[in-house]
Scaffold this active site. Structure first.
Site, PDB file in Angstrom:
ATOM      1  N   GLU A 208      -6.624  -9.162   3.566  1.00 20.19           N
ATOM      2  CA  GLU A 208      -5.627  -8.227   4.634  1.00 20.19           C
ATOM      3  C   GLU A 208      -5.884  -9.033   5.853  1.00 20.19           C
ATOM      4  O   GLU A 208      -7.016  -9.421   6.313  1.00 20.19           O
ATOM      5  CB  GLU A 208      -6.253  -6.796   4.732  1.00 20.19           C
ATOM      6  CG  GLU A 208      -5.914  -5.839   3.690  1.00 20.19           C
ATOM      7  CD  GLU A 208      -6.169  -4.597   4.179  1.00 20.19           C
ATOM      8  OE1 GLU A 208      -6.193  -4.170   5.146  1.00 20.19           O
ATOM      9  OE2 GLU A 208      -6.473  -3.743   3.285  1.00 20.19           O
TER      10      GLU A 208
ATOM     11  N   ASN B  22      -6.577   1.671   2.500  1.00 15.16           N
ATOM     12  CA  ASN B  22      -7.486   3.052   2.766  1.00 15.16           C
ATOM     13  C   ASN B  22      -6.765   4.032   1.374  1.00 15.16           C
ATOM     14  O   ASN B  22      -7.754   4.767   1.268  1.00 15.16           O
ATOM     15  CB  ASN B  22      -7.333   3.399   4.169  1.00 15.16           C
ATOM     16  CG  ASN B  22      -7.907   2.462   5.050  1.00 15.16           C
ATOM     17  OD1 ASN B  22      -8.742   1.582   4.741  1.00 15.16           O
ATOM     18  ND2 ASN B  22      -7.589   2.751   6.308  1.00 15.16           N
TER      19      ASN B  22
ATOM     20  N   GLU C  78       0.895  -1.269   0.010  1.00 15.43           N
ATOM     21  CA  GLU C  78      -0.056   0.116   0.023  1.00 15.43           C
ATOM     22  C   GLU C  78       0.815   1.118   0.172  1.00 15.43           C
ATOM     23  O   GLU C  78       2.140   1.176   0.567  1.00 15.43           O
ATOM     24  CB  GLU C  78      -0.857  -0.029   1.376  1.00 15.43           C
ATOM     25  CG  GLU C  78      -1.834   1.315   1.369  1.00 15.43           C
ATOM     26  CD  GLU C  78      -2.707   1.282   2.205  1.00 15.43           C
ATOM     27  OE1 GLU C  78      -2.855  -0.006   3.126  1.00 15.43           O
ATOM     28  OE2 GLU C  78      -3.665   2.023   2.490  1.00 15.43           O
TER      29      GLU C  78
ATOM     30  N   ASN D 163     -12.384  -0.736  -1.358  1.00  9.79           N
ATOM     31  CA  ASN D 163     -11.508  -1.211  -0.191  1.00  9.79           C
ATOM     32  C   ASN D 163     -12.262  -0.888   1.210  1.00  9.79           C
ATOM     33  O   ASN D 163     -12.612   0.416   1.242  1.00  9.79           O
ATOM     34  CB  ASN D 163      -9.983  -0.633  -0.174  1.00  9.79           C
ATOM     35  CG  ASN D 163      -9.568  -1.032   1.445  1.00  9.79           C
ATOM     36  OD1 ASN D 163      -9.140  -2.250   1.564  1.00  9.79           O
ATOM     37  ND2 ASN D 163      -9.315  -0.152   2.100  1.00  9.79           N
ATOM     38  N   GLU D 164     -12.637  -1.869   1.795  1.00 16.48           N
ATOM     39  CA  GLU D 164     -13.136  -1.373   3.359  1.00 16.48           C
ATOM     40  C   GLU D 164     -14.401  -0.392   3.159  1.00 16.48           C
ATOM     41  O   GLU D 164     -14.221   0.507   4.127  1.00 16.48           O
ATOM     42  CB  GLU D 164     -12.172  -1.275   4.153  1.00 16.48           C
ATOM     43  CG  GLU D 164     -11.135  -2.499   4.634  1.00 16.48           C
ATOM     44  CD  GLU D 164     -10.475  -2.163   5.834  1.00 16.48           C
ATOM     45  OE1 GLU D 164     -10.205  -1.031   6.444  1.00 16.48           O
ATOM     46  OE2 GLU D 164      -9.794  -3.291   6.239  1.00 16.48           O
TER      47      GLU D 164
ATOM     48  N   GLN E  80       1.450  -5.870   5.773  1.00 16.50           N
ATOM     49  CA  GLN E  80       1.653  -5.697   4.434  1.00 16.50           C
ATOM     50  C   GLN E  80       3.254  -6.288   4.219  1.00 16.50           C
ATOM     51  O   GLN E  80       3.513  -6.912   4.959  1.00 16.50           O
ATOM     52  CB  GLN E  80       1.656  -4.099   4.441  1.00 16.50           C
ATOM     53  CG  GLN E  80       0.612  -3.422   4.605  1.00 16.50           C
ATOM     54  CD  GLN E  80       0.365  -1.980   4.309  1.00 16.50           C
ATOM     55  OE1 GLN E  80       1.299  -1.430   3.674  1.00 16.50           O
ATOM     56  NE2 GLN E  80      -1.040  -1.442   4.707  1.00 16.50           N
TER      57      GLN E  80
ATOM     58  N   TYR F 115      -7.296  -8.182  11.622  1.00 12.18           N
ATOM     59  CA  TYR F 115      -6.005  -7.964  12.350  1.00 12.18           C
ATOM     60  C   TYR F 115      -6.069  -8.266  13.845  1.00 12.18           C
ATOM     61  O   TYR F 115      -6.967  -8.037  14.428  1.00 12.18           O
ATOM     62  CB  TYR F 115      -5.540  -6.299  12.332  1.00 12.18           C
ATOM     63  CG  TYR F 115      -5.252  -5.872  10.704  1.00 12.18           C
ATOM     64  CD1 TYR F 115      -4.049  -6.245  10.322  1.00 12.18           C
ATOM     65  CD2 TYR F 115      -6.228  -5.423  10.031  1.00 12.18           C
ATOM     66  CE1 TYR F 115      -3.717  -5.985   9.027  1.00 12.18           C
ATOM     67  CE2 TYR F 115      -5.994  -4.694   8.808  1.00 12.18           C
ATOM     68  CZ  TYR F 115      -4.552  -5.302   8.189  1.00 12.18           C
ATOM     69  OH  TYR F 115      -4.426  -4.811   6.943  1.00 12.18           O
TER      70      TYR F 115
HETATM   71  O1  AHR Z   1      -3.132  -2.373   6.123  1.00 10.89           O
HETATM   72  C1  AHR Z   1      -3.204  -1.222   6.775  1.00 10.89           C
HETATM   73  C2  AHR Z   1      -4.908  -0.876   6.749  1.00 10.89           C
HETATM   74  O2  AHR Z   1      -5.769  -1.665   7.197  1.00 10.89           O
HETATM   75  C3  AHR Z   1      -5.275  -0.726   5.308  1.00 10.89           C
HETATM   76  O3  AHR Z   1      -5.372   0.336   4.561  1.00 10.89           O
HETATM   77  C4  AHR Z   1      -6.670  -0.795   5.507  1.00 10.89           C
HETATM   78  O4  AHR Z   1      -7.389  -1.442   4.293  1.00 10.89           O
HETATM   79  C5  AHR Z   1      -7.249  -1.798   6.542  1.00 10.89           C
HETATM   80  O5  AHR Z   1      -7.796  -0.878   7.582  1.00 10.89           O
END
Ligand code: AHR
Length: 501
Positions: free
Chosen positions: A293, A73, A28, A173-174, A350, A245
């Site tokens: 992700e 994002n 990213e 994305n999201e 990432q 995450y």
């Molecule tokens: O990977 C960091 C961020 O986490 C990304 O930009 C977003 O898609 C997610 O919230």
């Protein structure tokens, strides 16, 4: 006290072939992932394109097969046009996602050149936050149409004669998240994603499209979002995305070590939701999932986007991972493989510097974080068919997920070589576990590596880059048909079994 567990490896019990796209990653425009991560003109190792070859070497060693780009994002207020054409004519712009000043020296064509050198498949995200159908179509035409049209000729004028081969496209994305530029309700997003997908499939029906699922499993709309979005898009898309995450919030390490329970729950819930929509729509298609992700991210240390000062590729969320984090990453990879019949794409987020397996210093070295190792070994040795493995294991009580099995495992069988690879974690922080493995007669262990340390908070740093590396496992005993190995507390283990000489 040593706990005891057992499992059986039988090549007859197959889940699905190992999908290479499960070993994806994510680049990213965020912090130092691109700038001074994979791209640093002037670095001693930089090639003629400005790509760090020390990082490229590590990317190949990591075994990454696919890379998602350019966000995240970031993509939701990105104009792809700003990142193509003569570099000196590219504008400097503001990225609202990470409050960063973006000079656009790296864009689509640089990424594709880098992906070719890294030997990875590109997965491209479209901006469906602040932009729409027209801009998505224009990008896809610019990138993938051979020539003879305004946009394809523009690409050729930019020095890229042949069309890029990009098969996988994320429809935004999201967009369920209020932090996202252009955040939408499920119905608004579903309609936009459907119309974008319809146009893209008219352009090229062979493109694979990913609809945005939920940003995490705790967001209020989890499940309902997917149901509504898929009602609009089901027959037009090939995947629905999941993001997750994990970190030891409130210091709850036992729950953290059992994070795979949440990943498993997410996969099952979203697969069930997709199947429900299919039933309602009388569709025979079974949708795949794109876990595009996932990682360990100490979110509690990140004070949020609004706290950031405007700056150029700042040090953002550069988590320094320890042994426990690596065990969690290993257990998440195990979970992805265990669900290989439903998960068709997965990207660790990432790749460099930003919550990443690879760290770099500007002008300085690149090194492997602890989480690099379970990824690299799994990507290298998971071959052939994923086997159904059901450990008979003691459990541990966790505050977040209730009772979780201490031993979490998967295995693959390569019919070409006859080899079996076992990937297993011991999530018990206090006790080693004696694991008994029943396996086909005639096989013997030929490789046994573990990631563990007397100090589970040990990390790799620029000063001590190889403080934590996989070490030969000990305590492995094999009689015909049964192997017994000792899994240290908080450990990830890999064993390869091959025909006896
Ligand atoms: O990977 C960091 C961020 O986490 C990304 O930009 C977003 O898609 C997610 O919230």
């Amino acid at each position: 006290m040593t706990t005891r567990a057992r499992l059986t490896l039988d090549p007859a019990f197959r889940i699905a072939p190992v999908e290479p796209r499960l070993f994806g990653s994510f680049v990213e425009h965020m912090g130092r992932c691109v700038y001074t991560g994979i791209f640093e003109p002037g670095h001693p190792s930089a090639d003629a394109d400005g790509f760090r070859t020390d990082v490229l070497d590590l990317v190949r060693e990591l075994g990454v097969t696919l890379v998602r780009y350019p966000g995240g994002n970031f993509v939701s207020n990105y104009r792809w046009e700003d990142g193509v054409g003569p570099v000196e004519q590219r504008p400097t712009t503001l990225d609202l996602a990470w409050r960063s000043v973006e000079d656009n020296r790296f864009g689509l064509n640089e990424f594709m050149a880098w992906a070719a050198k890294a030997d990875v498949e590109p997965m491209m995200a479209l901006n469906l936050g602040t932009r729409g159908v027209a801009e998505a179509l224009q990008l896809v035409e610019y990138a993938t149409y051979p020539g003879g049209t305004r946009l394809s000729e523009l690409r050729r004028a930019h020095g890229v004669d042949k069309p890029h081969d990009i098969r996988l496209w994320c429809l935004g994305n999201e967009l369920d998240g209020p932090w996202q530029m252009g955040h939408k309700t499920a119905r608004e997003y579903g309609r936009l994603a459907a119309e974008t997908a319809r146009a893209l499939k008219r352009f090229d029906p062979t493109l694979s499209l990913v609809a945005c699922g939920s940003s995490n499993s705790t967001i209020e709309t989890f499940g309902a979002w997917e149901a509504e979005v898929l009602e609009e898009t089901y027959d037009l898309v090939d995947y629905v995305s999941l993001h997750a995450y994990y970190d030891p919030s409130d210091g709850d390490v036992d729950s953290f070590l059992a994070s795979a329970a949440d990943m498993e729950h997410m996969i099952r819930s979203i697969a069930a939701t997709a199947d429900h929509v299919a039933a309602k729509l009388r569709s025979r298609k079974q949708l795949k999932l794109s876990f595009d992700e996932w990682n360990v991210w100490y979110q509690s240390r990140f004070k949020g986007e609004d706290s950031l000062e405007w700056s150029r590729h700042p040090r953002l969320i550069e988590d320094c991972y320890d042994v426990t984090d690596a065990v969690v990453v290993g257990s998440l990879l195990i979970t992805l493989l265990r669900n290989a019949d439903r998960v068709g794409v997965a990207c660790q987020a990432q790749l460099a510097n930003v919550i990443a397996p690879i760290m770099t210093e500007p002008g300085g070295p690149a090194w492997r974080q602890t989480i690099f190792h379970p990824f690299a070994l799994t990507a290298r040795h998971a071959r052939g068919q994923v086997l159904r493995v059901e450990p008979d294991s003691p459990t541990i009580e966790t505050a977040k997920y209730g009772e979780a099995p201490v031993v979490w495992a998967t295995a693959t069988h390569d019919p070409a070589t006859g080899e079996l690879s076992l990937f297993v974690v011991n999530r018990d922080r206090r006790e080693p576990c004696a694991l008994e493995v029943a396996l086909p007669r005639g096989l013997a262990p030929v490789e046994h590596l573990e990631l563990a340390d007397e100090d589970p908070s040990a990390r790799n740093t620029a000063a001590e880059p190889d403080r934590v590396t996989p070490r030969p496992g000990s305590g492995l005993d094999c009689q015909d048909g049964t192997a017994t190995l000792t899994l240290p507390p908080t450990s990830w283990t890999f064993v390869r079994f091959a025909a006896k000489e």
